[in-house]
Scaffold this active site. Structure first.
Site, PDB file in Angstrom:
ATOM      1  N   ASP A 158       3.436  -3.388   5.138  1.00 36.48           N
ATOM      2  CA  ASP A 158       2.695  -4.163   4.149  1.00 36.48           C
ATOM      3  C   ASP A 158       1.344  -4.647   4.684  1.00 36.48           C
ATOM      4  O   ASP A 158       0.925  -4.301   5.796  1.00 36.48           O
ATOM      5  CB  ASP A 158       3.565  -5.323   3.666  1.00 36.48           C
ATOM      6  CG  ASP A 158       3.465  -5.553   2.160  1.00 36.48           C
ATOM      7  OD1 ASP A 158       2.408  -5.250   1.575  1.00 36.48           O
ATOM      8  OD2 ASP A 158       4.448  -6.041   1.568  1.00 36.48           O
ATOM      9  N   ASP A 223       1.490  -4.839  -6.868  1.00 38.96           N
ATOM     10  CA  ASP A 223       2.890  -4.721  -7.236  1.00 38.96           C
ATOM     11  C   ASP A 223       3.083  -4.429  -8.720  1.00 38.96           C
ATOM     12  O   ASP A 223       2.366  -4.952  -9.581  1.00 38.96           O
ATOM     13  CB  ASP A 223       3.641  -6.007  -6.882  1.00 38.96           C
ATOM     14  CG  ASP A 223       3.831  -6.174  -5.391  1.00 38.96           C
ATOM     15  OD1 ASP A 223       3.395  -5.285  -4.637  1.00 38.96           O
ATOM     16  OD2 ASP A 223       4.401  -7.203  -4.977  1.00 38.96           O
TER      17      ASP A 223
END
Length: 440
Positions: A158, A223
């Site tokens: 990430d 997202d």
């Protein structure tokens, strides 16, 4: 894990920047020898976020087997954030949460492997993960070895808690390259295959240009959400960068949101079809204990999955006409509607109805660059699983549902019949050998 802001100007620069996608990326893409095809599997984040434990992981894997998902090709089970203790040990090691993963990760991955699954784990390229657990910056080699020693085959990486510039002194690519180098070095020293490296970078640094030099997939947006407008925003953005996807490296459109509420059945079909035919990794983000037969049927559509896992053609489908908007228009609610691409068995066509009402969708066959003029094509519907006759010159999908999709496989069926008028399906510059312009 926030949703980055993107303007039309950003999308325009994205399309222009892709022109600089070089042979360097193509040349280095296959050097790791892993993830030639998109990964199919499960990820814990969207359904459970931090509410994970070892029993949940194993029960999910067993459900994947019993539901037929594993036999359909979903063989990856990935833990996301929140699995670790909040601090490293005195030796600098990340350790599993002592309560939720009391048996340790070797026991977990051994169970997953014995069930026939590969195991994936998560970390971050910054100081901390997005949920505040230890990140891997300046611990790349140590963490890569830890993950491999635990038995993991896949790493999602990430982009939170980025170090200050005077510490990192490199661009985003370099920040991810640190872990890519650690994985490659570990593979050489251990003699084991490298972990699949999945970059969750959100597209800030135009990762689709350099991602293939670093990992096997790269997130291009923020997202996902189980909402039609959110899906269309992702489809719109990725419509400009489809040529970045091929064997060993691909745009990652984020996890599948089927069954999480917020989508109609037709919207769920459109979601799955778009992701699969654009050759995105297909990672289910649903509570499988609540999955319905309809959603399971979407996830296990073997004809759609066969295109995603095509061993001959690794490229994504791409728009050949935008539809209600002029070509190359960026519209986050009404993206491109007419798509096509090659496959080992013919030309794949996707018709995406972005309108809020049913629609007929017409196209000339040769609008797709994969269709030959003067030929007729058999039509296979990849959702009804039926052969629907032969198309000559054009095709109309009738009454495509609101936010629905049509997926077709067109196979060359020989020369079109003689005597069709006009002489060319597309009249522009259609010319006889004596110079006479025909039609128009």
């Amino acid at each position: 894990m926030s949703w980055p802001y993107r303007s039309k100007q950003f999308l325009t620069s994205a399309a222009i920047s892709l022109v600089s996608f070089t042979a360097l990326a193509e040349a280095s893409a296959s050097t790791t020898g892993v993830a030639r095809l998109p990964v199919l599997g499960y990820n814990t984040w969207n359904a459970y976020q931090c509410n994970i434990n070892e029993d949940l992981i194993i029960s999910t894997a067993k459900l994947m087997k019993s539901l037929g998902l594993q036999s359909a090709g979903y063989t990856q089970v990935n833990l996301d954030d929140c699995y670790a203790e909040t601090n490293r040990t005195a030796d600098g090691l990340i350790t599993p949460d002592k309560v939720r993963f009391k048996s340790g990760f070797n026991a977990l991955t051994n169970q997953l492997h014995s069930l026939g699954f590969n195991a994936g784990i998560y970390s971050d390229s910054g100081w901390f993960t997005c949920a505040g657990y230890p990140g891997s910056f300046q611990n790349e080699a140590l963490d890569a070895k830890t993950f491999q020693d635990w038995g993991f085959d896949y790493l999602k990486y990430d982009n939170c808690a980025i170090p200050y510039d005077d510490i990192i002194r490199e661009g985003t690519q370099g920040k991810y390259q640190r872990m890519a180098n650690a994985i490659a070095d570990l593979s050489k020293s251990s003699g084991k295959p490298p972990m699949i490296f999945s970059l969750c970078e959100w597209g800030w640094s135009q990762v689709w240009i350099w991602g293939k030099t670093v990992g096997q997939s790269w997130r291009t947006t923020g997202d996902i959400a189980a909402q039609w407008d959110a899906l269309m925003n992702i489809v719109n953005f990725n419509s400009f960068i489809t040529s970045a996807t091929d064997f060993y490296g691909r745009n990652d459109l984020d996890m599948l949101q089927l069954g999480n509420g917020g989508l109609t059945f037709d919207e769920a079909k459109s979601h799955f079809t778009s992701w699969a035919l654009m050759k995105s990794p297909l990672l289910i983000g649903t509570n499988l204990s609540a999955i319905t037969p309809d959603i399971l049927g979407i996830l296990t559509n073997h004809e759609i999955l066969a295109i995603n896992q095509d061993p001959v053609e690794g490229t994504s489908i791409s728009p050949f006409r935008w539809g209600i908007n002029p070509d190359w228009t960026s519209n986050s609610t009404h993206p491109a509607q007419f798509w096509s691409g090659p496959s080992q068995n013919g030309t794949v066509v996707m018709l995406l109805n972005t309108l809020d009402e049913p629609a007929n969708m017409f196209f000339n066959l040769t609008e797709s660059p994969w269709i030959r003029a003067g030929r007729q094509y058999s039509v296979r519907d990849l959702w009804t699983h039926t052969d629907n006759g032969t198309a000559v010159r054009n095709f109309t999908a009738v009454n495509v549902p609101t936010h629905g999709v049509v997926a077709l496989l067109l196979k060359d069926a020989g020369n079109e019949p003689d005597g069709i008028y006009p002489a060319c399906a597309v009249w522009y510059q259609c010319t006889d050998k004596n110079g006479t312009h025909v039609g128009g």
